[in-house]
Design a protein around this motif. Structure first.
Motif, PDB file in Angstrom:
ATOM      1  N   ALA A  67       0.835  -1.212   0.000  1.00  0.00           N
ATOM      2  CA  ALA A  67       0.000   0.000   0.000  1.00  0.00           C
ATOM      3  C   ALA A  67       0.861   1.250   0.000  1.00  0.00           C
ATOM      4  CB  ALA A  67      -0.938  -0.010   1.200  1.00  0.00           C
ATOM      5  N   ASP A  68       1.949   1.230   0.750  1.00  0.00           N
ATOM      6  CA  ASP A  68       2.851   2.394   0.768  1.00  0.00           C
ATOM      7  C   ASP A  68       3.512   2.588  -0.593  1.00  0.00           C
ATOM      8  OD1 ASP A  68       2.313   2.943   3.426  1.00  0.00           O
ATOM      9  OD2 ASP A  68       3.953   1.685   4.159  1.00  0.00           O
ATOM     10  N   LEU A  69       3.940   1.490  -1.226  1.00  0.00           N
ATOM     11  CA  LEU A  69       4.564   1.586  -2.539  1.00  0.00           C
ATOM     12  C   LEU A  69       3.570   1.997  -3.612  1.00  0.00           C
ATOM     13  CD1 LEU A  69       6.852  -1.580  -2.377  1.00  0.00           C
ATOM     14  CD2 LEU A  69       7.583   0.806  -2.279  1.00  0.00           C
ATOM     15  N   MET A  70       2.305   1.655  -3.422  1.00  0.00           N
ATOM     16  CA  MET A  70       1.268   2.100  -4.347  1.00  0.00           C
ATOM     17  C   MET A  70       1.148   3.617  -4.335  1.00  0.00           C
ATOM     18  SD  MET A  70      -1.673  -0.755  -3.606  1.00  0.00           S
ATOM     19  CE  MET A  70      -2.978   0.323  -4.202  1.00  0.00           C
ATOM     20  N   ASP A  71       1.320   4.218  -3.169  1.00  0.00           N
ATOM     21  CA  ASP A  71       1.241   5.665  -3.057  1.00  0.00           C
ATOM     22  C   ASP A  71       2.456   6.336  -3.672  1.00  0.00           C
ATOM     23  OD1 ASP A  71      -1.203   5.708  -1.796  1.00  0.00           O
ATOM     24  OD2 ASP A  71      -0.367   5.644   0.216  1.00  0.00           O
ATOM     25  N   ASP A  72       3.619   5.708  -3.480  1.00  0.00           N
ATOM     26  CA  ASP A  72       4.864   6.299  -3.977  1.00  0.00           C
ATOM     27  C   ASP A  72       5.885   5.182  -4.124  1.00  0.00           C
ATOM     28  OD1 ASP A  72       7.183   7.647  -4.548  1.00  0.00           O
ATOM     29  OD2 ASP A  72       7.056   9.045  -2.864  1.00  0.00           O
ATOM     30  N   ALA A  73       6.272   4.877  -5.358  1.00  0.00           N
ATOM     31  CA  ALA A  73       7.202   3.778  -5.609  1.00  0.00           C
ATOM     32  C   ALA A  73       8.541   3.981  -4.911  1.00  0.00           C
ATOM     33  CB  ALA A  73       7.421   3.611  -7.110  1.00  0.00           C
ATOM     34  N   GLN A  74       8.866   5.237  -4.582  1.00  0.00           N
ATOM     35  CA  GLN A  74      10.146   5.539  -3.930  1.00  0.00           C
ATOM     36  C   GLN A  74      10.012   5.649  -2.417  1.00  0.00           C
ATOM     37  OE1 GLN A  74      12.780   5.323  -5.908  1.00  0.00           O
ATOM     38  NE2 GLN A  74      11.273   4.975  -7.531  1.00  0.00           N
ATOM     39  N   GLU A  75       8.829   5.310  -1.901  1.00  0.00           N
ATOM     40  CA  GLU A  75       8.607   5.393  -0.458  1.00  0.00           C
ATOM     41  C   GLU A  75       9.664   4.575   0.281  1.00  0.00           C
ATOM     42  OE1 GLU A  75       7.501   6.990   2.325  1.00  0.00           O
ATOM     43  OE2 GLU A  75       5.441   6.862   1.595  1.00  0.00           O
ATOM     44  N   THR A  76      10.090   5.072   1.445  1.00  0.00           N
ATOM     45  CA  THR A  76      11.082   4.362   2.244  1.00  0.00           C
ATOM     46  C   THR A  76      10.419   3.169   2.915  1.00  0.00           C
ATOM     47  OG1 THR A  76      12.233   6.445   2.656  1.00  0.00           O
ATOM     48  CG2 THR A  76      12.781   4.581   4.083  1.00  0.00           C
ATOM     49  N   VAL A  77      10.535   2.014   2.282  1.00  0.00           N
ATOM     50  CA  VAL A  77       9.942   0.776   2.768  1.00  0.00           C
ATOM     51  C   VAL A  77      11.029  -0.283   2.773  1.00  0.00           C
ATOM     52  CG1 VAL A  77       8.180  -0.984   2.353  1.00  0.00           C
ATOM     53  CG2 VAL A  77       7.689   1.400   1.822  1.00  0.00           C
ATOM     54  N   ASP A  78      11.065  -1.078   3.837  1.00  0.00           N
ATOM     55  CA  ASP A  78      12.127  -2.064   4.012  1.00  0.00           C
ATOM     56  C   ASP A  78      11.838  -3.318   3.189  1.00  0.00           C
ATOM     57  OD1 ASP A  78      14.350  -3.382   4.898  1.00  0.00           O
ATOM     58  OD2 ASP A  78      13.468  -4.006   6.813  1.00  0.00           O
ATOM     59  N   VAL A  79      12.081  -3.215   1.864  1.00  0.00           N
ATOM     60  CA  VAL A  79      11.915  -4.365   0.971  1.00  0.00           C
ATOM     61  C   VAL A  79      13.121  -4.404   0.040  1.00  0.00           C
ATOM     62  CG1 VAL A  79       9.391  -4.303   1.005  1.00  0.00           C
ATOM     63  CG2 VAL A  79      10.616  -3.015  -0.756  1.00  0.00           C
ATOM     64  N   THR A  80      13.385  -5.569  -0.528  1.00  0.00           N
ATOM     65  CA  THR A  80      14.490  -5.684  -1.483  1.00  0.00           C
ATOM     66  C   THR A  80      14.116  -4.964  -2.773  1.00  0.00           C
ATOM     67  OG1 THR A  80      13.680  -7.726  -2.511  1.00  0.00           O
ATOM     68  CG2 THR A  80      15.055  -7.966  -0.537  1.00  0.00           C
ATOM     69  N   SER A 317       3.177  10.269   5.197  1.00  0.00           N
ATOM     70  CA  SER A 317       3.100  10.543   3.759  1.00  0.00           C
ATOM     71  C   SER A 317       1.784  10.055   3.165  1.00  0.00           C
ATOM     72  CB  SER A 317       4.275   9.878   3.035  1.00  0.00           C
ATOM     73  OG  SER A 317       4.322   8.492   3.307  1.00  0.00           O
ATOM     74  N   ARG A 318       1.286   8.902   3.641  1.00  0.00           N
ATOM     75  CA  ARG A 318       0.033   8.419   3.097  1.00  0.00           C
ATOM     76  C   ARG A 318      -1.139   9.263   3.588  1.00  0.00           C
ATOM     77  NH1 ARG A 318      -0.220   2.681   2.827  1.00  0.00           N
ATOM     78  NH2 ARG A 318      -1.594   2.294   4.499  1.00  0.00           N
TER      79      ARG A 318
END
Length: 382
Positions: A67-80, A317-318
Motif C-alpha cells: 500500500a505504501d509503494l502504491m502511493d509512492d514507488a520511492q517510499e522508504t519501505v524495508d523491501v528488497t 506521507s500516506r
C-alpha cells in the motif's frame, strides 16, 4: 482448441446464486459507507491482491508495504529492490486493469494482453522477453524435483493461433455463461497456453480480475480473488487443481468442472472475507467518529486513526496524500495525535510509521480485530 466451459451442477448454481446475493449486498453497503474509509478499503484490497499474487510467485512483500509503494514507488519501505520492482510493476498493471472496467468501446486483443504482460514483466526484458509470445518450449517443474516436468505447454508454433482463439472467445464466446465462470475459464486457458516466457501465472490471474471487473457489479478493487489464492493452503490447492484438471500436457478435451468448482468456492469465501472487513471497518469508523470530541480530534484525524485500527499502522506521507493536504499539515496531525497518546511513532524519520498509542480506544481495536468464520459453501450444501 481451447478447454471448454463445463456444464454446471445444481450445487454450482446454488453457490453462484449465493455469491450474487452477497455481492449485491456488499455493493449496497459500500455505497452507504463514508467515502473516506471506503477509499482506504479499496486501496487495502488492491494491495492485498498484489501482495498475494506476488507471494504465489515467490516475492514476499507485506500488504501494508505494498500500500505504501502504491502511493509512492520511492517510499522508504524495508523491501528488497527485486520485491519493490515486482510490486510496482504489478500495481501499474492492476491500476490499468481497474481503469478498464467501464470503457464503452472495450475489446480484448492480442495487443492488449501483450501490453499488460509488458507492464508486469518489462523490467525483466530482454533476458526474459516481455510483451511478446515465447519462442521456445515451456516446462513447469515439479516442486522439490528440478528434473521432473509437471506440465509441458503447447508447442511455441501453436501459441499465436491458440491466443487468437482465446481472444475471439474473450470477445464473443460463452456469453450466456455467468461472468464469474467465464473469468475462471479465461484464467485457465491462458495459464495452460502459457504464451510468454515468464509471468504467465500473474497474467492469468490479472485476466480473470479484468473479466470480473468488466462485469460491473462491484468496483474493480472488490473483484479479485488473488488475496484468497495467496493464502498458503489455498495456493497449494490452486496448483493442485491446475495440474489435475489441465493434465501433464495441453489437453483441451479434459473436464474442467473441478476448476470451476474451485473458483466458485474462492469467489464465495473471498466475498465473505470482504464483507466481514467492511462490517468491521464501518463499526470502527462509527466508534471513532462518535467520540471525536472526547478524543479531541478532527474528522481528518479520524481517518488516520481508522487506518491504524484496520491495518495496524499509518504513515505521515500516506495521510498527506489521502487527505490532499500539505506535508506540514500532515505532520501537525501526527504530532497532535502523538501528544494525545493516540499514536506512537516507530522507526526513523524517513521510514517512520505510527501505531496505536496508550490512549487509543481499546474497544475500537477490539472491533477491528474481531474474529469471524469463513464457511465452505459446498460443505454447507451437503
Amino acid at each position: 482448441m481451447l478447454y471448454e466451459t463445463p456444464r454446471l451442477s445444481p450445487a454450482d448454481h446454488r453457490v453462484l446464486a449465493e455469491v450474487a446475493d452477497m455481492r449485491s449486498a456488499l455493493r449496497d453497503a459500500v455505497r452507504q459507507a463514508p467515502t473516506k474509509w471506503t477509499l482506504d478499503l479499496r486501496r487495502h484490497l488492491t494491495a492485498s491482491a498484489i501482495a498475494a499474487s506476488n507471494t504465489i510467485e515467490g516475492y514476499e512483500v507485506d500488504a501494508r508495504d505494498v500500500a505504501d509503494l502504491m502511493d509512492d514507488a520511492q517510499e522508504t519501505v524495508d523491501v528488497t529492490e527485486a520485491n519493490r520492482a515486482e510490486t510496482v510493476a504489478y500495481q501499474q498493471a492492476m491500476t490499468y486493469i481497474q481503469s478498464l472496467h467501464d470503457v464503452h468501446d472495450f475489446a480484448y486483443s492480442k495487443g492488449l494482453l501483450n501490453a499488460l504482460h509488458w507492464m508486469l514483466q518489462g523490467h525483466h526484458h530482454p533476458p526474459k522477453p516481455a510483451g511478446q509470445w515465447r519462442r521456445g518450449p515451456v516446462f513447469i517443474t515439479a516442486v522439490g524435483d528440478p528434473h521432473a516436468t509437471e506440465y509441458e505447454g503447447p508447442h511455441e508454433d501453436d501459441v499465436p493461433v491458440l491466443m487468437g482463439e482465446l481472444v475471439d472467445w474473450l470477445n464473443t464466446g460463452d456469453t450466456d455463461s455467468d461472468p464469474l465462470v467465464r473469468a475462471a475459464m479465461a484464467h485457465f486457458n491462458l495459464v495452460k497456453i502459457h504464451p510468454w516466457a515468464d509471468g504467465n501465472g500473474r497474467m492469468s490471474r490479472s485476466l480473470q480480475t479484468l473479466l470480473i471487473a468488466r462485469e460491473g457489479v462491484l468496483a474493480p478493487e472488490f473483484s479479485s480473488i488473488e488475496a484468497w489464492l495467496g493464502m498458503p493452503g489455498h495456493t497449494w490447492d490452486y496448483y493442485r487443481v491446475l495440474r489435475e484438471v489441465g493434465g501433464a500436457v495441453y489437453s483441451p478435451k479434459r473436464d474442467t468442472s473441478p476448476w470451476i468448482r474451485f473458483n466458485l468456492r474462492a469467489y464465495h469465501e473471498q466475498t465473505q472475507s470482504v464483507q466481514h472487513r467492511v462490517n468491521r471497518s464501518n463499526r470502527c469508523w462509527i466508534q471513532l467518529d462518535e467520540r471525536r470530541d472526547a478524543l479531541g480530534v478532527t474528522e481528518r484525524q479520524v481517518t488516520a486513526l481508522h487506518e491504524v485500527a484496520m491495518t495496524g499502522r499509518v504513515r505521515r506521507s500516506r495521510h498527506e496524500r489521502a487527505e490532499g493536504i500539505s506535508e506540514q499539515q500532515a505532520l501537525r496531525d501526527m504530532q497532535h495525535l502523538m501528544r494525545r497518546d493516540l499514536l506512537t511513532p516507530v522507526g526513523n524519520t524517513k521510514g517512520r510509521y505510527y501505531v496505536p498509542g496508550s490512549s487509543y480506544p481499546q474497544d475500537v481495536l477490539a472491533t477491528a480485530a474481531a474474529r469471524h468464520t469463513i464457511r465452505d459453501p459446498y460443505e454447507s450444501l451437503t
